[in-house]
Write a protein that holds these residues in place. Structure first.
Motif, mmCIF file in Angstrom:
data_model
loop_
_atom_site.group_PDB
_atom_site.id
_atom_site.type_symbol
_atom_site.label_atom_id
_atom_site.label_comp_id
_atom_site.label_asym_id
_atom_site.label_seq_id
_atom_site.Cartn_x
_atom_site.Cartn_y
_atom_site.Cartn_z
ATOM 1 N N VAL A 118 0.838 -1.206 0.000
ATOM 2 C CA VAL A 118 0.000 0.000 0.000
ATOM 3 C C VAL A 118 0.872 1.255 0.000
ATOM 4 O O VAL A 118 0.552 2.249 -0.670
ATOM 5 N N ALA A 176 1.574 1.808 -3.384
ATOM 6 C CA ALA A 176 0.376 1.797 -4.238
ATOM 7 C C ALA A 176 0.499 0.749 -5.345
ATOM 8 O O ALA A 176 0.190 1.003 -6.515
ATOM 9 N N ARG A 177 0.936 -0.460 -4.975
ATOM 10 C CA ARG A 177 1.096 -1.536 -5.936
ATOM 11 C C ARG A 177 -0.252 -2.182 -6.257
ATOM 12 O O ARG A 177 -1.099 -2.345 -5.364
ATOM 13 N N ARG A 178 -0.422 -2.596 -7.495
ATOM 14 C CA ARG A 178 -1.678 -3.214 -7.902
ATOM 15 C C ARG A 178 -1.932 -4.508 -7.156
ATOM 16 O O ARG A 178 -3.061 -4.808 -6.766
ATOM 17 N N PHE A 231 -3.498 -3.945 -3.737
ATOM 18 C CA PHE A 231 -4.935 -3.649 -3.731
ATOM 19 C C PHE A 231 -5.745 -4.945 -3.690
ATOM 20 O O PHE A 231 -6.671 -5.099 -2.893
ATOM 21 N N ARG A 246 -9.059 3.234 -5.249
ATOM 22 C CA ARG A 246 -8.564 2.159 -6.114
ATOM 23 C C ARG A 246 -7.778 2.679 -7.314
ATOM 24 O O ARG A 246 -6.854 2.022 -7.784
ATOM 25 N N PHE A 254 -3.851 2.861 -7.126
ATOM 26 C CA PHE A 254 -3.013 1.667 -7.171
ATOM 27 C C PHE A 254 -2.598 1.387 -8.614
ATOM 28 O O PHE A 254 -3.139 0.524 -9.296
#
Length: 437
Positions: free
Chosen positions: A364, A367-369, A372, A416, A419
């Protein structure tokens, strides 16, 4: 409770004091994302220690019981009794035995620590501790989960000499506790006699520096005299640049723990000869075959031009990561306190949950996919668990937990679009040994 675990409240008290000094002096000792990464790696290290510490103490105890020199030769036992007799008088023999044990453990630590910088396989574990680009008391808690698995090699001679494992365990823990306070920039120099004999913040800042003149220096744990005697001492002439020569660039505490092992494995797999494979495993972290240019040449660095890893993410996500990191700490402390009484299945389940939670926090912060998706799955599972608790247990904790999880899910969904970070948990083959320090 062990000495190190009992010291945890003191560690956090000193971190708070250093934060206050930094705030009053307007000195940038801390960054939130880096400090969360430090403490996450340290928590995972402690959790792993539940499973691994038995190896070091087990091997030590076995050697003491079956192979100590006193079983073969008429050598006096190593004194390890109480310092005072039944009458209250000081037992000089026992006191001398404990002091000798403390010095001997520190001497063994020097060689283990030195090997952890000069042998790539050992460095793969120790690199965790050096991967922070800051230098503060939180960095002291940034430890390897598996780096100590081979440390028994260096402490085994003490068991053979007759040091009891209980005495070793106490001295080993005190040695590590001492090293906590030297991870600070708030203390400049100590009196000359301290700097001459003891490891101090100034000496250890050099050890964490990536400046070429500071590489592979000042390995001491408690007594800097070992470095002075064995030619590895360098004084602090300028404040170092901290971190790795090839920056890690990740807050993921699991990747922090394994990235160098992954690099070594890749290089060993693609090596052209067994000689090269041996070099990648047991050579220095900067070792390279001659056909690839030979050992890595370390670049010059400067605090004026150095840019730390600091990915920009929405402030809301940073506060989210901080909140969920804080929520992980109480169950982690409970887990460590109760580990000896928990069945293996619960130990493994708890370790998985704590590692997953802290890994998600790191994701987080970038902000990595993947973070999420992983964090959503964790929150959904927790919501179900808390809902079950709310039905079966006559207390409000289940309801409160479910509400917190649902609110967190809503916040994640609200952000969302932030991310967008691609996964960077990879390392090219030419990075094995990168991050040498």
């Amino acid at each position: 409770m062990g000495i190190i675990q009992a010291s945890i409240p003191l560690f956090f008290l000193l971190i708070a004091a250093e934060l206050l000094v930094a705030q009053l002096g307007r000195r940038p000792f801390y960054r939130l994302n880096d400090s969360i990464s430090d403490l996450s790696a340290g928590t995972i290290s402690q959790v792993a220690g539940v499973f691994t510490k038995v190896l070091l103490l087990g091997v030590f105890a076995w050697l003491f019981e079956h192979a100590r020199v006193q079983r073969l030769l008429p050598v006096p036992a190593w004194p390890d009794g109480p310092w005072r007799t039944a009458s209250g008088a000081l037992d000089l023999r026992a006191a001398a035995g404990w002091c000798a044990a403390f010095v001997a453990v520190d001497f063994a630590y020097y060689w283990f620590h030195r090997a952890s910088h000069e042998v790539n396989l050992f460095w793969a574990g120790h690199v965790v501790h050096h991967s922070s680009e800051e230098y503060n008391l939180a960095v002291a808690l940034r430890q390897s989960a598996v780096g100590g698995l081979l440390s028994w090699i260096f402490y085994a001679p003490l068991a053979l000499l007759g040091m009891a494992w209980e005495q070793f365990a106490v001295c080993y823990a005190l040695n590590l506790v001492y090293q906590f306070w030297i991870h600070t920039r708030a203390i400049d120099r100590l009196p000359a006699w301290c700097e001459a004999v003891l490891n101090t913040p100034s000496h250890h800042r050099v050890h964490h520096g990536v400046n070429p003149e500071y590489q592979d220096r000042n390995y001491a744990g408690v007594f800097i005299v070992w470095d002075r005697w064995f030619g590895t001492y360098t004084p602090e002439r300028q404040e170092p640049v901290y971190g790795l020569t090839t920056p890690l660039r990740s807050w993921n505490p699991l990747w922090v723990q394994i990235h160098q092992y992954v690099a070594i494995a890749r290089n060993v797999w693609f090596a052209r000869s067994w000689r090269d494979r041996g070099g990648y495993l047991f050579g220095s972290p900067g070792w390279r075959p001659a056909r690839e240019g030979g050992p890595v040449v370390l670049p010059e660095v400067s605090r004026d031009t150095f840019t730390p890893f600091d990915p920009q993410v929405p402030r809301t996500l940073t506060w989210y990561a901080l909140a969920h990191f804080a929520l992980v700490i109480p169950p982690a402390l409970w887990y460590l306190a109760e580990a000896e009484s928990l069945p293996v299945g619960q130990l493994l389940a708890g370790a998985f949950y704590l590692a997953l939670s802290l890994t998600n926090v790191g994701g987080v912060l970038e902000a990595r996919r993947w973070a999420f998706a992983s964090e959503q799955a964790r929150l959904v599972a927790l919501t179900a668990a808390f809902a079950f608790m709310a039905v079966r247990v006559p207390a409000h904790w289940g309801t409160v937990g479910a509400v917190v999880c649902l609110a967190s899910l809503a916040m994640l969904w609200r952000w969302r679009a932030a991310f967008t970070g691609e996964s960077d948990e990879r390392m090219d083959g030419d990075h094995a040994g990168a991050g040498r320090t």
